[in-house]
Design an enzyme around this catalytic site. Sequence first.
Site, PDB file in Angstrom:
ATOM      1  N   ASP A 186       3.293   7.173   4.324  1.00 19.29           N
ATOM      2  CA  ASP A 186       2.733   7.921   3.204  1.00 19.29           C
ATOM      3  C   ASP A 186       3.871   8.524   2.376  1.00 19.29           C
ATOM      4  O   ASP A 186       5.004   8.643   2.859  1.00 19.29           O
ATOM      5  CB  ASP A 186       1.818   9.018   3.779  1.00 19.29           C
ATOM      6  N   LEU A 187       3.569   8.922   1.137  1.00 15.67           N
ATOM      7  CA  LEU A 187       4.586   9.545   0.287  1.00 15.67           C
ATOM      8  C   LEU A 187       4.514  11.070   0.314  1.00 15.67           C
ATOM      9  O   LEU A 187       5.310  11.723   0.974  1.00 15.67           O
ATOM     10  CB  LEU A 187       4.466   9.038  -1.162  1.00 15.67           C
ATOM     11  N   ASP A 188       3.558  11.662  -0.393  1.00 17.92           N
ATOM     12  CA  ASP A 188       3.505  13.117  -0.531  1.00 17.92           C
ATOM     13  C   ASP A 188       3.233  13.807   0.801  1.00 17.92           C
ATOM     14  O   ASP A 188       2.282  13.468   1.505  1.00 17.92           O
ATOM     15  CB  ASP A 188       2.422  13.506  -1.546  1.00 17.92           C
ATOM     16  N   THR A 201       0.060   5.174  -0.208  1.00 14.54           N
ATOM     17  CA  THR A 201      -0.046   6.434  -0.934  1.00 14.54           C
ATOM     18  C   THR A 201      -1.325   6.544  -1.749  1.00 14.54           C
ATOM     19  O   THR A 201      -1.948   5.524  -2.084  1.00 14.54           O
ATOM     20  CB  THR A 201       1.176   6.595  -1.884  1.00 14.54           C
ATOM     21  N   GLY A 202      -1.686   7.765  -2.065  1.00 14.19           N
ATOM     22  CA  GLY A 202      -2.776   7.996  -2.995  1.00 14.19           C
ATOM     23  C   GLY A 202      -2.324   7.890  -4.441  1.00 14.19           C
ATOM     24  O   GLY A 202      -3.139   7.825  -5.355  1.00 14.19           O
ATOM     25  N   LYS A 235      -7.024   3.584   2.965  1.00 15.35           N
ATOM     26  CA  LYS A 235      -5.717   3.077   3.402  1.00 15.35           C
ATOM     27  C   LYS A 235      -5.827   2.190   4.641  1.00 15.35           C
ATOM     28  O   LYS A 235      -5.019   1.280   4.824  1.00 15.35           O
ATOM     29  CB  LYS A 235      -4.766   4.242   3.681  1.00 15.35           C
ATOM     30  N   ASP A 245       0.406  12.519   6.818  1.00 14.41           N
ATOM     31  CA  ASP A 245       0.244  13.966   6.987  1.00 14.41           C
ATOM     32  C   ASP A 245      -1.132  14.508   6.633  1.00 14.41           C
ATOM     33  O   ASP A 245      -1.447  15.643   6.950  1.00 14.41           O
ATOM     34  CB  ASP A 245       1.276  14.708   6.125  1.00 14.41           C
ATOM     35  N   ASN A 247      -6.363  11.576   3.859  1.00 18.95           N
ATOM     36  CA  ASN A 247      -6.461  10.218   3.328  1.00 18.95           C
ATOM     37  C   ASN A 247      -5.648   9.220   4.142  1.00 18.95           C
ATOM     38  O   ASN A 247      -5.756   8.009   3.938  1.00 18.95           O
ATOM     39  CB  ASN A 247      -6.067  10.173   1.845  1.00 18.95           C
TER      40      ASN A 247
END
Length: 295
Positions: free
Chosen positions: A7-9, A41-42, A210, A233, A236
């Site tokens: 994931d990114l954020d 990622t979202g 995802k 984290d 999602n």
Amino acid sequence: MKVIAIDLDGTLLSENLSIYQDDLNAIKQAQQKNYIVLIATGRALFDAQYIMKKYMLSCPIIASNGAQIYVGNKKIHERFMNQDFIQPIIQWMNKENMYYQVYLSDKIVVSDQGIKHLQKQLHDVVNQDASFNKDGFWESIRAQIYQYGLQEVSGMIQSTDYDSIIKFMVVCPDISKLRMAKEYFNQLDGCVVSSSGAFNLEIMSIGVDKGIALQKICEYYKTTVKNAIVIGDNLNDMPMFKVAGVGIAMGNSAEELIRISTFKTLSNRECGVSYAFCHYIQENETESNDLTESV
């Protein structure tokens, strides 16, 4: 072949939305060992691509929570929302004076009216609760309001303005209002609601998450999702954790995700991705190789 989805954020991105060098090095070292390291990622596809280019990373991308999939320099999947439930979503959000972003293939649009609504809601929340952390709120939604490709438009967005919508992102400091929004969206046939933070909701087409996208990428690389490792984290990311063989929760993860994870690493402030590679992924790989050699 091993697939690692990150994931990114809140995961790969630090609090100031940058990638630490240790995390970059961990990804590049894994790629050199023939791991397929992908981003899940979202964020919109063009936003994720912008970040990858900035850090000179070449990775497959699951974007918009699985509505977009990019592999091998081409877009292999893109799922738009059905117009039948776009109309009630936009009409409801306009009526309730919500701040929301509309994700399109080439940009993200937000109304200047929505920005004013967000500021007023924050003002009202602070007036009702003097202990509410105003600065903390702005920091927590930083990823949403500083996205690449975000464009402000004048006036209220109408349900007929855009035909090909990928997802909606709603941001609100009033948790009770967010809860009300989630209840409304969940009543609509054909859409699914998720979240990537305490103050946002994400609305996509049913069948988009995802986890489903991860399965598609694993099929593309002719491997099974049970061989996949995921690092995330927030809520999602949960669909990936439910289908992957190994789920690694960040130290700053939502409690619901930690409960279903295989391992818990450090936070995104502490290079938790790099720590996960060193202490869980590589060690497990070494143990598996040792076991194979002993048979």
